[in-house]
Design a protein around this motif. Structure first.
Motif, PDB file in Angstrom:
ATOM      1  N   GLN A  46      32.737 -11.575 -32.447  1.00 12.30           N
ATOM      2  CA  GLN A  46      31.314 -11.396 -32.073  1.00 12.30           C
ATOM      3  C   GLN A  46      30.847  -9.990 -32.428  1.00 12.30           C
ATOM      4  OE1 GLN A  46      31.648 -12.445 -27.931  1.00 12.30           O
ATOM      5  NE2 GLN A  46      30.947 -14.553 -28.251  1.00 12.30           N
ATOM      6  N   ALA A  47      31.726  -9.010 -32.215  1.00 10.05           N
ATOM      7  CA  ALA A  47      31.363  -7.631 -32.561  1.00 10.05           C
ATOM      8  C   ALA A  47      31.169  -7.498 -34.071  1.00 10.05           C
ATOM      9  CB  ALA A  47      32.441  -6.673 -32.072  1.00 10.05           C
ATOM     10  N   ALA A  48      31.999  -8.196 -34.839  1.00  7.12           N
ATOM     11  CA  ALA A  48      31.855  -8.130 -36.304  1.00  7.12           C
ATOM     12  C   ALA A  48      30.503  -8.712 -36.725  1.00  7.12           C
ATOM     13  CB  ALA A  48      33.008  -8.877 -36.976  1.00  7.12           C
ATOM     14  N   HIS A  49      30.097  -9.845 -36.109  1.00  9.35           N
ATOM     15  CA  HIS A  49      28.768 -10.435 -36.379  1.00  9.35           C
ATOM     16  C   HIS A  49      27.665  -9.434 -36.052  1.00  9.35           C
ATOM     17  CE1 HIS A  49      28.982 -14.669 -37.488  1.00  9.35           C
ATOM     18  NE2 HIS A  49      30.075 -14.771 -36.768  1.00  9.35           N
ATOM     19  N   ARG A  50      27.756  -8.851 -34.865  1.00  6.54           N
ATOM     20  CA  ARG A  50      26.707  -7.936 -34.406  1.00  6.54           C
ATOM     21  C   ARG A  50      26.600  -6.704 -35.306  1.00  6.54           C
ATOM     22  NH1 ARG A  50      27.513  -3.585 -31.957  1.00  6.54           N
ATOM     23  NH2 ARG A  50      29.551  -4.162 -31.125  1.00  6.54           N
TER      24      ARG A  50
END
Ligand SMILES: Nc1[nH]c(=O)nc2c1ncn2[C@H]1C[C@H](O)[C@@H](COP(=O)(O)OP(=O)(O)OP(=O)(O)O)O1
Length: 166
Positions: A46-50
């Protein structure tokens, strides 16, 4: 989970890589994938997406977990475990943010002299489509003094301690 663990998302589309020139913070002046630290309540993916949205203005349609890199810096107390993701496709148009200026590059022409010193070791493995784990030790923040890199079936399964014995 893994709050604080940084990640890197590397877009590879139509035979080219989208990297960003980091304009601020740790590693500024280097070309790199898009990434940063995991925030409370987020998974690493999720952090990579954000971070990809915040830093490059695009939305990954999928993420492939391809590597786990442990960086030990002599001027920082704890090593960093950085998760590397390949982004084969996305929606939106890459645009410059406060932190990163996106640039398309040919895989054979990566500017390794303007990238972190570990990158020349693991990008070729990434570009071959393999998965990998590695440990890299730096002095003076950016000088690579030791490393061990291995191809693996599934990134993250090999204990980093096994990479410390060569
Ligand atoms: N030796 C190294 N080789 C490499 O290729 N990337 C590295 C690296 N050391 C750190 N990175 C990456 C991981 C991460 O994506 C980024 C630094 O993370 P930071 O959290 O410090 O980023 P930022 O300054 O963007 O902070 P935030 O966005 O606020 O989390 O640089």
């Amino acid at each position: 989970m893994e709050c604080g663990a940084p990640q890197l998302a590397i877009v590879e589309k139509n035979g080219r890589l989208l990297l960003g020139l980091k304009k601020t913070g740790f590693g500024s002046g280097y070309y790199n994938g898009f990434g940063g630290k995991v925030e409370p309540g987020e998974t690493i993916a999720q952090a990579a997406h954000r971070e990809l949205q915040e830093e490059a203005g695009i939305t990954a349609t999928s993420l492939q977990h391809r590597g786990v890199l442990t960086f030990a810096f002599d001027d920082q107390q704890l090593p960093w475990e950085v998760h590397v993701y390949r982004v084969p496709d996305y929606t939106g148009e890459p645009c410059e943010s406060q932190e990163m200026a996106p640039v398309w590059m040919h895989p054979q022409e990566l500017p390794y002299d303007k990238m972190w010193a570990d990158d020349r070791w693991w990008y070729p493995v990434f570009l071959r489509g393999a998965s990998f784990q590695g440990v890299f030790a730096f002095t003076n923040t950016t000088q690579l003094v030791w490393h061990n890199l291995q191809e693996v079936e599934e990134p993250g399964k090999l204990p980093a301690t096994e990479l410390l014995t060569v």
